[in-house]
Design an enzyme around this catalytic site. Structure first.
Site, PDB file in Angstrom:
ATOM      1  N   HIS A 178      -4.489   0.146   5.470  1.00 39.14           N
ATOM      2  CA  HIS A 178      -5.045   0.596   4.446  1.00 39.14           C
ATOM      3  C   HIS A 178      -6.430  -0.088   4.166  1.00 39.14           C
ATOM      4  O   HIS A 178      -6.287  -1.577   4.127  1.00 39.14           O
ATOM      5  CB  HIS A 178      -4.144   0.909   3.477  1.00 39.14           C
ATOM      6  CG  HIS A 178      -2.737   1.644   3.815  1.00 39.14           C
ATOM      7  ND1 HIS A 178      -1.726   0.940   4.408  1.00 39.14           N
ATOM      8  CD2 HIS A 178      -2.656   3.119   3.717  1.00 39.14           C
ATOM      9  CE1 HIS A 178      -0.890   1.879   4.593  1.00 39.14           C
ATOM     10  NE2 HIS A 178      -1.406   3.129   4.535  1.00 39.14           N
TER      11      HIS A 178
ATOM     12  N   HIS B 246      -0.843  -2.044  -5.747  1.00 38.85           N
ATOM     13  CA  HIS B 246      -1.005  -2.723  -4.043  1.00 38.85           C
ATOM     14  C   HIS B 246      -2.066  -1.918  -3.392  1.00 38.85           C
ATOM     15  O   HIS B 246      -2.281  -2.214  -2.151  1.00 38.85           O
ATOM     16  CB  HIS B 246       0.570  -2.696  -3.282  1.00 38.85           C
ATOM     17  CG  HIS B 246       0.902  -1.246  -2.996  1.00 38.85           C
ATOM     18  ND1 HIS B 246       1.612  -1.133  -1.497  1.00 38.85           N
ATOM     19  CD2 HIS B 246       0.598   0.002  -3.401  1.00 38.85           C
ATOM     20  CE1 HIS B 246       1.947   0.058  -1.497  1.00 38.85           C
ATOM     21  NE2 HIS B 246       1.446   0.695  -2.587  1.00 38.85           N
TER      22      HIS B 246
ATOM     23  N   ASP C  94      -4.983  -4.483   7.967  1.00 41.63           N
ATOM     24  CA  ASP C  94      -4.190  -3.439   7.274  1.00 41.63           C
ATOM     25  C   ASP C  94      -4.580  -2.086   7.727  1.00 41.63           C
ATOM     26  O   ASP C  94      -5.482  -1.783   8.373  1.00 41.63           O
ATOM     27  CB  ASP C  94      -4.706  -3.645   5.713  1.00 41.63           C
ATOM     28  CG  ASP C  94      -3.537  -3.034   4.823  1.00 41.63           C
ATOM     29  OD1 ASP C  94      -3.384  -3.557   3.720  1.00 41.63           O
ATOM     30  OD2 ASP C  94      -3.003  -2.142   5.119  1.00 41.63           O
TER      31      ASP C  94
ATOM     32  N   HIS D  42       1.431  -5.695  -1.608  1.00 45.15           N
ATOM     33  CA  HIS D  42      -0.001  -6.328  -1.252  1.00 45.15           C
ATOM     34  C   HIS D  42      -0.635  -6.747  -2.383  1.00 45.15           C
ATOM     35  O   HIS D  42      -1.938  -7.237  -2.458  1.00 45.15           O
ATOM     36  CB  HIS D  42      -0.668  -5.373  -0.244  1.00 45.15           C
ATOM     37  CG  HIS D  42      -1.443  -6.244   0.631  1.00 45.15           C
ATOM     38  ND1 HIS D  42      -2.052  -5.698   1.896  1.00 45.15           N
ATOM     39  CD2 HIS D  42      -2.034  -7.467   0.569  1.00 45.15           C
ATOM     40  CE1 HIS D  42      -2.863  -6.511   2.458  1.00 45.15           C
ATOM     41  NE2 HIS D  42      -2.785  -7.675   1.730  1.00 45.15           N
TER      42      HIS D  42
ATOM     43  N   ASP E 103      -6.953  -0.670   0.628  1.00 47.39           N
ATOM     44  CA  ASP E 103      -6.567  -1.338  -0.852  1.00 47.39           C
ATOM     45  C   ASP E 103      -7.504  -1.849  -1.630  1.00 47.39           C
ATOM     46  O   ASP E 103      -7.732  -2.701  -2.287  1.00 47.39           O
ATOM     47  CB  ASP E 103      -5.785  -2.513  -0.276  1.00 47.39           C
ATOM     48  CG  ASP E 103      -4.401  -2.386   0.551  1.00 47.39           C
ATOM     49  OD1 ASP E 103      -4.045  -1.080   0.464  1.00 47.39           O
ATOM     50  OD2 ASP E 103      -3.834  -3.156   0.801  1.00 47.39           O
TER      51      ASP E 103
ATOM     52  N   GLU F  99       4.238  -6.818   2.423  1.00 46.16           N
ATOM     53  CA  GLU F  99       4.747  -5.344   2.680  1.00 46.16           C
ATOM     54  C   GLU F  99       5.721  -5.208   3.487  1.00 46.16           C
ATOM     55  O   GLU F  99       6.097  -4.419   3.995  1.00 46.16           O
ATOM     56  CB  GLU F  99       3.674  -4.325   3.153  1.00 46.16           C
ATOM     57  CG  GLU F  99       2.480  -4.253   1.918  1.00 46.16           C
ATOM     58  CD  GLU F  99       2.835  -3.495   0.732  1.00 46.16           C
ATOM     59  OE1 GLU F  99       4.049  -2.903   0.695  1.00 46.16           O
ATOM     60  OE2 GLU F  99       1.956  -3.385  -0.101  1.00 46.16           O
TER      61      GLU F  99
ATOM     62  N   ASP G 170       1.786  -3.511   7.934  1.00 49.89           N
ATOM     63  CA  ASP G 170       1.825  -2.039   8.399  1.00 49.89           C
ATOM     64  C   ASP G 170       0.369  -1.969   9.081  1.00 49.89           C
ATOM     65  O   ASP G 170       0.084  -0.954   9.472  1.00 49.89           O
ATOM     66  CB  ASP G 170       2.030  -1.142   7.059  1.00 49.89           C
ATOM     67  CG  ASP G 170       0.630  -1.100   6.116  1.00 49.89           C
ATOM     68  OD1 ASP G 170       0.886  -0.880   5.069  1.00 49.89           O
ATOM     69  OD2 ASP G 170      -0.601  -1.446   6.631  1.00 49.89           O
TER      70      ASP G 170
ATOM     71  N   ASP H 246      -1.307  -7.196   6.012  1.00 48.37           N
ATOM     72  CA  ASP H 246      -0.245  -6.298   5.534  1.00 48.37           C
ATOM     73  C   ASP H 246       0.643  -5.774   7.008  1.00 48.37           C
ATOM     74  O   ASP H 246      -0.305  -5.488   7.911  1.00 48.37           O
ATOM     75  CB  ASP H 246      -1.145  -5.273   5.142  1.00 48.37           C
ATOM     76  CG  ASP H 246      -0.210  -4.174   4.477  1.00 48.37           C
ATOM     77  OD1 ASP H 246      -0.290  -3.525   3.558  1.00 48.37           O
ATOM     78  OD2 ASP H 246       1.033  -3.836   5.175  1.00 48.37           O
TER      79      ASP H 246
HETATM   80  N1  LIG Z   1       0.439  -0.267   2.344  1.00 46.12           N
HETATM   81  C1  LIG Z   1      -0.591   0.124   1.508  1.00 46.12           C
HETATM   82  N2  LIG Z   1      -1.545  -0.413   1.503  1.00 46.12           N
HETATM   83  O1  LIG Z   1      -2.096  -1.742   2.135  1.00 46.12           O
HETATM   84  N3  LIG Z   1      -0.156   1.190   0.553  1.00 46.12           N
HETATM   85  C2  LIG Z   1      -1.213   1.579  -0.596  1.00 46.12           C
HETATM   86  C3  LIG Z   1      -2.413   2.299   0.029  1.00 46.12           C
HETATM   87  C4  LIG Z   1      -2.490   3.797  -0.090  1.00 46.12           C
HETATM   88  N4  LIG Z   1      -3.803   4.036  -0.256  1.00 46.12           N
HETATM   89 MN   LIG Z   2      -2.174  -3.380   1.939  1.00 49.79          MN
HETATM   90 MN   LIG Z   3      -1.066  -1.161   4.162  1.00 49.55          MN
END
Ligand SMILES: N/C(=N\O)NCCC[NH3+]
Ligand SMILES: [Mn+2]
Ligand SMILES: [Mn+2]
Length: 313
Positions: free
Chosen positions: A121, A136, A119, A96, A123, A272, A229, A227
């Site tokens: 997260h 990322h 996402d 990312h 980021d 990702e 995830d 993302d």
């Molecule tokens: N997938 C991730 N970000 O979207 N990983 C890093 C974030 C961890 N705080």
């Molecule tokens: Mn991300």
């Molecule tokens: Mn993520």
């Protein structure tokens, strides 16, 4: 209109090898042909050529700064070029950190863009708040004007001028946010719809509120940074930092359909996908589900798509 596809075969924004294969496993899964079958004029522009920067020592704890910066400069230039030619852009990652180049490039041509960050997260760590040093987890700190004073100079990133305001960003899908990231979200009042809000309001209300908050007049170009995830790990297990309790397939489809319905999706990042982090069948599941969401961003409708300019015989 034309959809330009760019591959960003990159993994140095995080420590797990494999995201450099993301573009190709998505191509092998037929993402290009799936989009072409929607009647979209798709041009595959190939991959950004990644150069390894030698002796790319960490800056404080920031890993691979020069390599990440060089790759994203190229991505920025490539995205800007295509947007300037009036193409929509689908950027296939890669980790990312790609959002640094993708959003920067998009903003050079469309400074009035808004960003929908999908996402698990946020980021939005800065180099000083990041625990891991993996870029990322920091891309938005390189892009947000309001964070400029909190971000130290990182070697290689001289080209990257912040180009986004916190009021033009909205999150959907958050469920693993660091304390410092939550501090930033609250300090700057960043619009954020975590999975808690998705459960509370439902995806329809979340998408409606999100788009209305960043673009109430409904005229601004949209950059979606997706993302994989954000989706539940049962759907996209082949990713580096899976977090349980993610978006369902139907919530992801709905989000994509509503963004598509605006007619203003300008750039979409798919980040990702890591095919090395799972078994063959989980990799297949990940790329199939990712492709199925992508087709909804570009016009596939579960209701059905009536043929254009065609009468019943
Ligand atoms: N997938 C991730 N970000 O979207 N990983 C890093 C974030 C961890 N705080
Ligand atoms: Mn991300
Ligand atoms: Mn993520």
């Amino acid at each position: 209109e034309t959809l330009g596809v760019i591959g960003f075969p990159f993994s140095k924004g995080q420590p797990r090898n494999g995201t450099e294969h993301g573009p190709n496993v998505l191509r092998e899964a037929g993402i290009i042909t799936s989009l072409q079958s929607l009647g979209v004029n798709v041009i595959d522009h190939g991959d950004i050529e990644i150069e390894v920067v030698l002796r790319d020592e960490p800056m404080k704890n920031v890993r691979n700064p020069r390599t990440v910066a060089a790759a994203n400069k190229k991505l920025s230039d490539a995205v800007a070029k295509l947007v300037k030619m009036n193409q929509s852009v689908l950027a296939l990652g890669g980790d990312h950190c790609m959002a640094i180049g993708s959003i920067h490039g998009h903003a050079q041509v469309e400074p009035n863009l808004v960003v929908v960050w999908v996402d698990a997260h946020a980021d939005v760590n800065t180099p000083l708040t990041s625990v891991s040093g993996n870029i990322h987890g920091m891309p938005l700190s390189f892009l947000l004007k309001e964070l400029e004073e909190f971000v130290p100079k990182v070697p290689g990133f001289e080209w990257c001028k912040p180009c986004l305001s916190v009021r033009d960003l909205v999150y959907i899908g958050l469920r693993d946010v660091d304390p410092a990231e939550r501090l930033i979200i609250e300090k700057f009042g960043i619009h954020a719809y975590s999975m808690q809000e998705v459960d509370k309001y439902g995806i329809k209300e979340v998408v409606e509120r999100a788009l209305n908050q960043v673009d109430p007049s409904g005229v601004r170009p949209i950059h979606v940074s997706f993302d994989v995830d954000a989706m539940d790990p049962t759907l996209t297990p082949a990713t580096g930092t899976p977090v349980s309790g993610g978006l369902s397939l139907r919530e992801s489809f709905y989000l994509a359909e509503e963004i598509s319905n605006t007619g203003r999706l300008s750039v979409l990042d798919i980040a990702e996908v890591n095919p090395l982090l799972s078994t063959e069948d989980k990799r297949k599941l990940t790329v199939i589900n990712t492709t199925d969401v992508s087709t909804k961003f570009y016009g596939y409708r579960r209701q059905g798509n009536a043929p254009r300019d065609y009468e019943l015989p």
